[in-house]
Motif scaffolding. Structure first.
Motif, short mmCIF file in Angstrom:
data_model
loop_
_atom_site.label_atom_id
_atom_site.label_comp_id
_atom_site.label_asym_id
_atom_site.label_seq_id
_atom_site.Cartn_x
_atom_site.Cartn_y
_atom_site.Cartn_z
N UNK A 26 0.81 -1.20 0.00
CA UNK A 26 0.00 0.00 0.00
C UNK A 26 0.85 1.26 0.00
N UNK A 27 1.96 1.22 0.73
CA UNK A 27 2.88 2.36 0.74
C UNK A 27 3.43 2.62 -0.67
N UNK A 28 3.75 1.55 -1.38
CA UNK A 28 4.25 1.69 -2.75
C UNK A 28 3.23 2.41 -3.63
N UNK A 29 1.97 1.99 -3.54
CA UNK A 29 0.92 2.64 -4.33
C UNK A 29 0.82 4.11 -3.96
N UNK A 30 0.77 4.39 -2.67
CA UNK A 30 0.66 5.78 -2.24
C UNK A 30 1.84 6.62 -2.68
N UNK A 31 3.04 6.06 -2.57
CA UNK A 31 4.22 6.83 -2.93
C UNK A 31 4.21 7.16 -4.42
N UNK A 68 -2.97 -5.80 -13.06
CA UNK A 68 -2.29 -6.48 -11.97
C UNK A 68 -3.25 -6.98 -10.91
N UNK A 69 -4.25 -6.17 -10.57
CA UNK A 69 -5.24 -6.57 -9.58
C UNK A 69 -6.04 -7.77 -10.08
N UNK A 70 -6.37 -7.76 -11.37
CA UNK A 70 -7.19 -8.83 -11.96
C UNK A 70 -6.43 -10.15 -11.99
N UNK A 71 -5.13 -10.09 -12.29
CA UNK A 71 -4.33 -11.30 -12.44
C UNK A 71 -3.76 -11.82 -11.13
N UNK A 72 -3.66 -10.93 -10.13
CA UNK A 72 -2.94 -11.28 -8.91
C UNK A 72 -3.56 -12.46 -8.17
N UNK A 73 -4.89 -12.49 -8.07
CA UNK A 73 -5.53 -13.56 -7.33
C UNK A 73 -5.23 -14.93 -7.91
N UNK A 74 -5.29 -15.02 -9.24
CA UNK A 74 -5.02 -16.30 -9.89
C UNK A 74 -3.56 -16.71 -9.71
N UNK A 113 2.95 1.95 -16.57
CA UNK A 113 1.99 0.86 -16.74
C UNK A 113 2.47 -0.39 -16.00
N UNK A 114 3.76 -0.73 -16.17
CA UNK A 114 4.29 -1.91 -15.49
C UNK A 114 4.37 -1.69 -13.98
N UNK A 115 4.67 -0.46 -13.57
CA UNK A 115 4.61 -0.16 -12.14
C UNK A 115 3.21 -0.39 -11.61
N UNK A 116 2.22 -0.02 -12.43
CA UNK A 116 0.84 -0.23 -12.04
C UNK A 116 0.50 -1.69 -11.85
N UNK A 117 1.05 -2.57 -12.69
CA UNK A 117 0.80 -3.99 -12.52
C UNK A 117 1.28 -4.46 -11.15
N UNK A 118 2.45 -3.97 -10.75
CA UNK A 118 2.99 -4.33 -9.44
C UNK A 118 2.14 -3.78 -8.32
N UNK A 119 1.75 -2.52 -8.44
CA UNK A 119 0.94 -1.88 -7.40
C UNK A 119 -0.43 -2.55 -7.30
#
Length: 437
Positions: A26-31, A68-74, A113-119
């Motif tokens: 969460x800190x990563x996303x906020x930063x 990233x959010x969509x794929x993370x669970x799987x 965009x790739x940072x977003x996948x991680x976040x």
């Protein structure tokens, strides 16, 4: 009986460490969200961006977050929660370096965009992971730390941006390595990601994932560290029993027998979308530009961002104290009423701005009211919809559909964020020489 055993045997130090590490995502996303706030003058100057291009570049993170959010669970069901979060940290480090060194707006957009996948992956896995390793009676407070860390990341970025701009004289000024301050605002994002990666090495995998993969001895050792030996045996049996009645998770789990998605999934999607439609990320992404547009200097605008970040953290801490006492729904209702009043006040204040000696400026009294309204707005958001949405998404779905439902709701949240953030410069172009809202 089980709750009493857990309460007496809990390893609170380990649970606290696990929660602290998980919420660094969460800190990563906020930063990252806060860092872009101070770079917009640099992006316009370096790449010649207009308002449309600026909005798309600033928001390029968000489609990646949705994916990233969509794929993370799987992926988490295949490789494990901790493993996927470690991969997200590595991707974020690489993208932070690439963002700061971008030679074109297109390269920057790809890096973000790739940072977003991680976040996005970290944003849905952190609350899910916390919900799987913490007792139910304190889960709400611990899951709320996700929002505290998001706001702490924003505030950390605001402090860093202010320091870098002051050191260089402005965001366009040259500092270390002959590079402008705005590029360093991207590069320092690698530091929280590196901390996340390192810290993940010191926490265990989710016991539920270990049981699902047949690694029951490992799961029992983790549970024993968390709950004590006696409670661990009971909890392991509970997890094993629940999984024995479950099938392999898939998107089909969120569908009703007669077709269409289950009602609980639509509720989750609604919560995720409405959290973004309140407009909070307009403040966090474009705050510096907005305040400059009505006459504040760049330095003062960055200071205002810091104030907003600090009061947001305090509001989140209040939410943590209240969420398990008064419930989720009352907090959402109070927050909605407060945000409605303060947003209306702030909109009226900005409508009063006019030209003074060739520059746009608010009347002094109106500017003061706008500052108070903006900060009261973020207080109400972070008292309610900010943390409560993450808590509810982490706990509202049945175990079997949790991963798939979180993926869908998380993707909806990030797509709504993208629509709001990318469209704002078009709806309300804000330059220092004019404001049209």
């Amino acid at each position: 009986m089980m709750q009493a055993i857990e309460r007496n045997s809990l390893n609170l130090a380990l649970i606290g460490r696990i929660v602290a590490v998980a919420t660094i995502g969460g800190f990563m996303f906020g930063y990252d969200s806060g860092a872009i706030n101070g770079t917009q003058d640099g992006l316009k100057h370096a790449f010649g961006l207009g308002e449309t291009q600026l909005g798309l570049t600033v928001s390029a993170l968000l489609p990646g977050c949705a994916l990233g959010a969509f794929m993370a669970g799987r992926f988490a069901d295949i490789w494990g929660r901790r493993t996927v979060m470690m991969a997200a940290a590595i991707i974020f480090i690489i993208s932070a370096v690439a963002s700061g060194g971008a030679s074109s707006a297109l390269m920057l957009a790809f890096a973000r965009f790739f940072a977003g996948m991680a976040v996005g992956a970290a944003s849905v896995l952190s609350p899910a992971y916390i919900s799987e390793v913490t007792p139910a009676d304190i889960r709400g407070r611990l899951s709320s730390l996700q929002q505290v860390m998001i706001i702490s990341g924003l505030t950390g970025a605001f402090f860093a941006n202010y320091y870098l701009a002051q050191t260089a004289g402005s965001s366009l000024g040259i500092i270390w390595g002959g590079q402008p301050a705005w590029r360093w605002m991207f590069w320092v994002q690698a530091l929280p990601a590196l901390l996340f990666l390192t810290a993940l090495l010191g926490i265990p995998e989710s016991p539920r994932f270990l049981v699902a993969k047949g690694r029951k001895d490992e799961a029992l050792r983790v549970l024993a560290r968390l709950l004590g030996t006696q409670a661990a045996t009971i909890k392991l049996a509970e997890i094993d029993a629940s999984l024995s009645h479950d099938h392999r998770p898939s998107l089909a789990d969120i569908r009703k027998p007669g077709g269409g998605w289950r009602t609980i999934v639509w509720v989750g999607i609604g919560l995720a979308i409405f959290q973004q439609l309140v407009g909070i990320n307009v403040v966090f992404y474009y705050g510096a530009s907005l305040w400059q547009a009505v006459g504040f200097t760049e330095g003062d605008a960055l200071k205002i961002n810091i104030v907003s970040g600090v009061v947001s953290i305090l509001a989140c801490l209040v939410s943590i104290m209240l969420i398990d006492r008064i419930g989720r729904r009352p907090l959402l209702l109070v927050g909605s009423a407060g945000m409605t009043l303060t947003l209306g006040t702030r909109a009226w204040c900005f409508s009063q701005a006019g030209m003074v000696n060739g520059a746009l400026q608010m009347p002094d009294a109106t500017g003061t009211i706008a500052l108070f309204a903006a900060n009261i707005f973020v207080i109400f958001f972070n008292l309610s919809w900010g943390p409560v949405m993450w808590v509810m998404l982490g706990e509202m779905f049945p175990n079997q559909m949790r991963g798939s439902a979180l993926a869908v709701a998380g993707a909806a949240q990030w797509l709504a964020n993208f629509l709001v953030s990318s469209s704002f410069p078009l709806i309300c172009p804000h330059r220092v020489d004019r404001l049209v809202c």
